[in-house]
Design an enzyme around this catalytic site. Structure first.
Site, short mmCIF file in Angstrom:
data_model
loop_
_atom_site.label_atom_id
_atom_site.label_comp_id
_atom_site.label_asym_id
_atom_site.label_seq_id
_atom_site.Cartn_x
_atom_site.Cartn_y
_atom_site.Cartn_z
CE LYS A 176 45.44 35.53 71.89
NZ LYS A 176 44.07 35.68 71.54
CD GLU A 260 52.07 34.25 67.81
OE1 GLU A 260 51.72 33.06 67.92
OE2 GLU A 260 51.30 35.15 67.44
NE ARG A 352 34.83 36.12 70.81
CZ ARG A 352 35.29 37.10 70.06
NH1 ARG A 352 34.50 37.68 69.17
NH2 ARG A 352 36.55 37.49 70.13
P1 ADP Z 1 36.38 40.32 67.42
O1 ADP Z 1 37.58 39.41 67.55
O2 ADP Z 1 35.06 39.67 67.55
O3 ADP Z 1 36.48 41.23 66.27
P2 ADP Z 1 37.40 41.53 69.72
O4 ADP Z 1 38.47 40.51 69.69
O5 ADP Z 1 37.77 42.96 69.70
O6 ADP Z 1 36.39 41.31 68.59
O7 ADP Z 1 36.54 41.21 71.01
C1 ADP Z 1 35.14 41.30 71.00
C2 ADP Z 1 34.63 41.74 72.33
O8 ADP Z 1 34.81 40.74 73.28
C3 ADP Z 1 35.26 42.97 72.87
O9 ADP Z 1 34.28 43.69 73.53
C4 ADP Z 1 36.29 42.45 73.84
O10 ADP Z 1 36.50 43.37 74.87
C5 ADP Z 1 35.62 41.20 74.32
N1 ADP Z 1 36.53 40.10 74.58
C6 ADP Z 1 37.19 39.38 73.67
N2 ADP Z 1 37.85 38.36 74.24
C7 ADP Z 1 37.61 38.45 75.56
C8 ADP Z 1 38.00 37.69 76.69
N3 ADP Z 1 38.79 36.62 76.59
N4 ADP Z 1 37.54 38.05 77.89
C9 ADP Z 1 36.75 39.14 78.01
N5 ADP Z 1 36.34 39.88 76.98
C10 ADP Z 1 36.76 39.56 75.78
P1 ADP Z 2 43.08 38.85 70.19
O1 ADP Z 2 42.62 37.62 70.88
O2 ADP Z 2 43.29 39.97 71.13
O3 ADP Z 2 42.22 39.17 69.02
P2 ADP Z 2 45.08 37.91 68.28
O4 ADP Z 2 46.08 36.87 68.56
O5 ADP Z 2 43.95 37.55 67.41
O6 ADP Z 2 44.53 38.48 69.66
O7 ADP Z 2 45.84 39.17 67.66
C1 ADP Z 2 45.21 40.42 67.47
C2 ADP Z 2 46.04 41.26 66.52
O8 ADP Z 2 47.38 41.44 66.99
C3 ADP Z 2 46.24 40.67 65.14
O9 ADP Z 2 45.16 40.98 64.29
C4 ADP Z 2 47.53 41.33 64.68
O10 ADP Z 2 47.31 42.63 64.23
C5 ADP Z 2 48.32 41.42 65.94
N1 ADP Z 2 49.18 40.25 66.09
C6 ADP Z 2 48.96 39.18 66.85
N2 ADP Z 2 49.96 38.28 66.77
C7 ADP Z 2 50.88 38.81 65.91
C8 ADP Z 2 52.14 38.37 65.40
N3 ADP Z 2 52.68 37.22 65.76
N4 ADP Z 2 52.77 39.18 64.52
C9 ADP Z 2 52.23 40.35 64.15
N5 ADP Z 2 51.08 40.83 64.61
C10 ADP Z 2 50.38 40.06 65.47
#
Ligand code: ADP
Ligand code: ADP
Ligand code: MG
Length: 739
Positions: A176, A260, A352
């Site tokens: 990130k 952030e 991915r």
């Molecule tokens: P998507 O973003 O594809 O909708 P998620 O963010 O919920 O789905 O993550 C997809 C799958 O990958 C989940 O099973 C989550 O537990 C796993 N996952 C995501 N990022 C990581 C990571 N950095 N390390 C381990 N598992 C991860």
């Molecule tokens: P992950 O890798 O676990 O998917 P993300 O950064 O994509 O993490 O964030 C997952 C979710 O968390 C977003 O879809 C949103 O709902 C919430 N989120 C993340 N960052 C912010 C933010 N700066 N402000 C508000 N909600 C956030």
């Protein structure tokens, strides 16, 4: 079945495979994997689903692909391989030896014991399996090693193609912190406040104050909503920083953190991109994934109700700009948050295949796995941006083994005693799953059971099919989240497309429960309650007819033994009772409740598990879970389980003398909401705690959960210490009122 756990994993030996599969009499090909009987869906079905695919049979392709994953995504990738005539190799851990992905593949290799750290995450074993089976490519699915550039590099060293982006792109975008830097340079709009890595909790507090509250604290390596906390003040920043950092360390082995601005009430809208090794990049439009719990998606749809063509084009262009900036060359997802003014901010890029990719496939007709395999082989994209349109609407519900009544979903485990997917309901339903009846949902892996996807000519059409599908989806043996999903798809705000990432908290401010502490979550409106009462009376009547026609297990002729008109007292748990009178005429029941008259078609029998009568003209589904001769009937109705008692009037009159059930008071104890390991205990006997203060931290399913006191009190007893394992509902700390 027994495993010899002492047997050393000597590379990938046949002994272990034979051990695991001894009951299945597999054909063993010496030294390598096992060939198993496979099932496959017909080609025409695939061609119908992926109608927008330009596919030349003569195009060179991989000959054998190993899928470094399990569950639904492994099955999904194998399906496309089969369609293309590519041989597939599954890998599996010992507990997965009977899993559908193993059976579906042409070959299968055991790669270690159940914990992923000893199987699905062990690069050496997977590379070894690929070499031994002669696979020329590896598809990583999502999760596990899918965003691990060392894994990609290791495969390349061994002349095996990683079906995903080049490792440089993973390195630049998979993180990130790094990806936000690159996005900033590529003129992609990013969430305000971001300024690289945050080292200590003092720095966190200082930076949070510079940005201004609320802020989001995140693990740079995070994923799946883990390692992330919102903070509204300095105390929460310190606590959130500490918990998220620990979580990041144990889940991702990398505890770099960033902070952030927290964007209030945004929508989560992401763009699917597809790029090749020749500099071509297209976007396959958006998916809206605003319905989330704990920052994890539960319902997704494509397209979004919120995007106009201009915003769509602007976001899609930024997404492909970012991909081009790093020489991206596979399928990927660029995630954005978008506020009510349609300002959008880049969140992260997932390098991915994404969990929710099927909804994009449904509206574009493109098989994303096929495209990933093509571009990994070096072929240029065959689609241009103009070839990608939006056909109809698609919705995905993630069906999880979890309890929606606890924090919108705490993971649960168990065996699928009964399991039937609703694909027979309509050809507009797609179920992507990796389980079957008898499968175990274990603590080792993700608790997702299935992705239930529906397509419609418009949004309401897709949602109507979804309601129907959820009503007829039979899952028994594990607690699941269908009650919540079913409630959302018919909820007014959701139906109107008025969704933000705050949706669940706003629509269910008290959590997902209304009315009663036991089963009742959905508050039935009066006509729904009447339908349920009427149906319960009909079931009871049919039951009485059936039992009156048997004497000592022998069927006797008794058409006249039951009066054709009956009156019952029907009580739906948690609501007022009804007096229901019913008469059976030809193929219908005429039911009267107060002033209301309902006609229920008698088109069901009690051996069916889904009963679908027409009630006053509308087909309504009831899953009959249990019924006793005394009139206690359990239905799943609108997704939720209802206990209904149907008593004869005499019996009802007597039952008022029954003892009342006592509802226990949980405010004096802190209990484990799920099984886990106690990480730390913050209190000792005699300490004072105030409402909301942390009592202990429980690690479960890789999440660190801070358990808090529900009232101001004194600590009376501490039953567990750090390192102890606790079961669900174990009392960790007992409190005593101040007097
Ligand atoms: P998507 O973003 O594809 O909708 P998620 O963010 O919920 O789905 O993550 C997809 C799958 O990958 C989940 O099973 C989550 O537990 C796993 N996952 C995501 N990022 C990581 C990571 N950095 N390390 C381990 N598992 C991860
Ligand atoms: P992950 O890798 O676990 O998917 P993300 O950064 O994509 O993490 O964030 C997952 C979710 O968390 C977003 O879809 C949103 O709902 C919430 N989120 C993340 N960052 C912010 C933010 N700066 N402000 C508000 N909600 C956030
Ligand atoms: Mg994300």
């Amino acid at each position: 079945m027994k495993f010899n756990m002492n047997l050393r994993l000597k590379g990938l030996t046949v002994e272990r495979l034979t051990l695991c599969l001894q009951n299945r009499q597999p054909q063993v090909s010496p030294g390598h994997g096992v060939r198993l009987l496979s099932t496959s869906k017909s080609l025409s079905f695939m061609e119908k689903r992926y109608w927008n695919t330009v596919f030349s049979q003569s195009e060179p392709k991989f000959s054998k692909v190993l899928i470094a994953n399990r569950g639904e995504i492994a099955c999904r990738v194998i399906e496309t391989c089969r369609h293309l005539g590519i041989k597939s190799v599954a890998v599996y851990s010992e507990v997965d030896c009977f899993a559908p992905h193993v059976r579906l593949a042409d070959e299968a290799v055991c790669i270690g014991p159940a914990p992923s750290s000893q199987s699905y995450l062990v690069m050496e074993n997977i590379v070894e399996a690929a070499k031994n089976t002669g696979a020329d490519a590896v598809h990583p699915g999502y999760g596990f090693l899918s965003e691990n550039m060392d894994f990609a590099a290791k495969l390349t060293e061994n002349n095996i193609v990683f079906v995903g982006p080049n490792s440089r792109a993973i390195h630049m975008l998979g993180d990130k912190i790094e990806s936000k830097r690159i996005a900033k340079e590529a003129n992609v709009s990013i969430v305000p406040g971001f300024d690289g890595e945050v080292q200590t909790d003092d720095d966190a507090v200082r930076i949070a104050n510079e940005i201004g509250y609320p802020v989001m604290i995140k693990a740079s390596a995070g994923g799946g909503g883990k390692g992330m906390r919102i903070a509204w003040n300095d105390d929460e920043t310190r606590q959130g920083f500490r918990l998220s950092k620990n979580e990041a360390k144990s889940s991702f082995g990398d505890d770099r953190m960033l902070i952030e601005k927290y964007i209030d009430k945004p929508r989560h809208i992401e763009f699917q991109v597809m790029c090749d090794q020749h500099g071509n990049a297209i976007y396959l439009n958006e998916r809206e994934c605003s319905i989330q719990r704990r920052n994890q998606k539960v319902i997704e749809e494509a397209p979004s109700t919120f995007l106009d063509p201009e915003t769509r084009a602007a976001m899609g262009t930024q997404a492909t700009d970012l991909a081009r900036a790093v020489g991206y060359d596979s399928a990927g997802t660029v995630e954005f948050l978008i506020d009510s003014e349609r300002n959008f901010y880049f969140l992260e890029m997932n390098t991915r295949l994404q969990v929710e990719h099927p909804i994009t496939e449904m509206i574009t007709g493109v098989d994303l796995v096929h495209q990933m395999l093509r571009v990994a082989k070096g072929h240029p994209l065959t689609h241009t941006q103009q070839d990608i349109g939006i056909t109809g609407w698609a919705v995905e519900c993630r069906v999880y083994a979890e309890d929606p009544f606890k924090g919108f979903g705490l993971p649960s485990v168990g065996r699928l005693n009964k399991y039937k997917e609703p694909t027979h309901v309509s050809d507009k339903i797609r179920c992507d799953s990796g389980v079957e009846e008898g499968s175990e949902i274990s603590v080792y892996y993700d608790s997702m059971i299935c992705k239930l996807i529906t397509h419609g000519h418009d949004r309401q059409d897709a949602l109507d099919t979804m309601s129907d599908a959820l009503d007829q989806y039979e899952i028994r043996g594990v607690t699941h989240n269908i009650p919540l999903l079913r409630d959302i798809v018919q909820e007014e705000r959701f139906k109107a497309g008025d969704t933000t990432t705050n949706y669940l908290a706003e629509v269910y401010p008290e959590g997902f429960k209304v009315g009663h502490y036991l089963m009742l979550s959905k508050q039935l409106n009066s006509s729904e309650a009447m339908q349920l009462a009427a149906m319960a009376a009909c079931v009871r009547y049919k039951q009485d007819v059936r039992s009156s026609s048997f004497l000592n297990n022998t069927r006797i002729k008794t058409s006249a033994s039951l009066p054709s008109k009956q009156t019952f007292r029907v009580d739906i748990e948690g609501s007022d009772g009804f007096d229901v009178s019913l008469s059976s005429e030809n193929d219908n029941f005429q039911v009267t409740i107060g002033e209301e008259h309902l006609k229920v078609t008698d088109n069901f029998n009690l051996s069916q598990s889904v009963l679908s009568p027409q009630i006053s003209g509308d087909t309504t589904h009831f899953q009959l879970l249990d019924s006793s001769p005394t009139g206690h009937i359990k239905f799943r109705y609108f997704g939720t389980v209802f206990d209904v008692s149907v008593l004869t009037q005499d019996f009802a009159a007597m039952s008022q003398y029954m003892k009342e059930k006592v509802v226990p008071d949980f405010s004096g104890v802190v209990v484990a909401p799920m099984p886990g390991i106690v990480k730390s205990v913050a209190v000792s006997v005699g300490d004072m705690v105030s409402e909301g203060s942390e009592v202990c931290v429980l690690e479960a399913m890789k999440m660190q959960n801070s358990l808090t006191a529900s009232k101001t009190a004194k600590v009376k007893k501490v039953n567990f210490k750090a390192g102890d394992t606790v079961g669900e509902s174990d009392v960790i700390v007992e409190l005593e009122d101040l007097s």
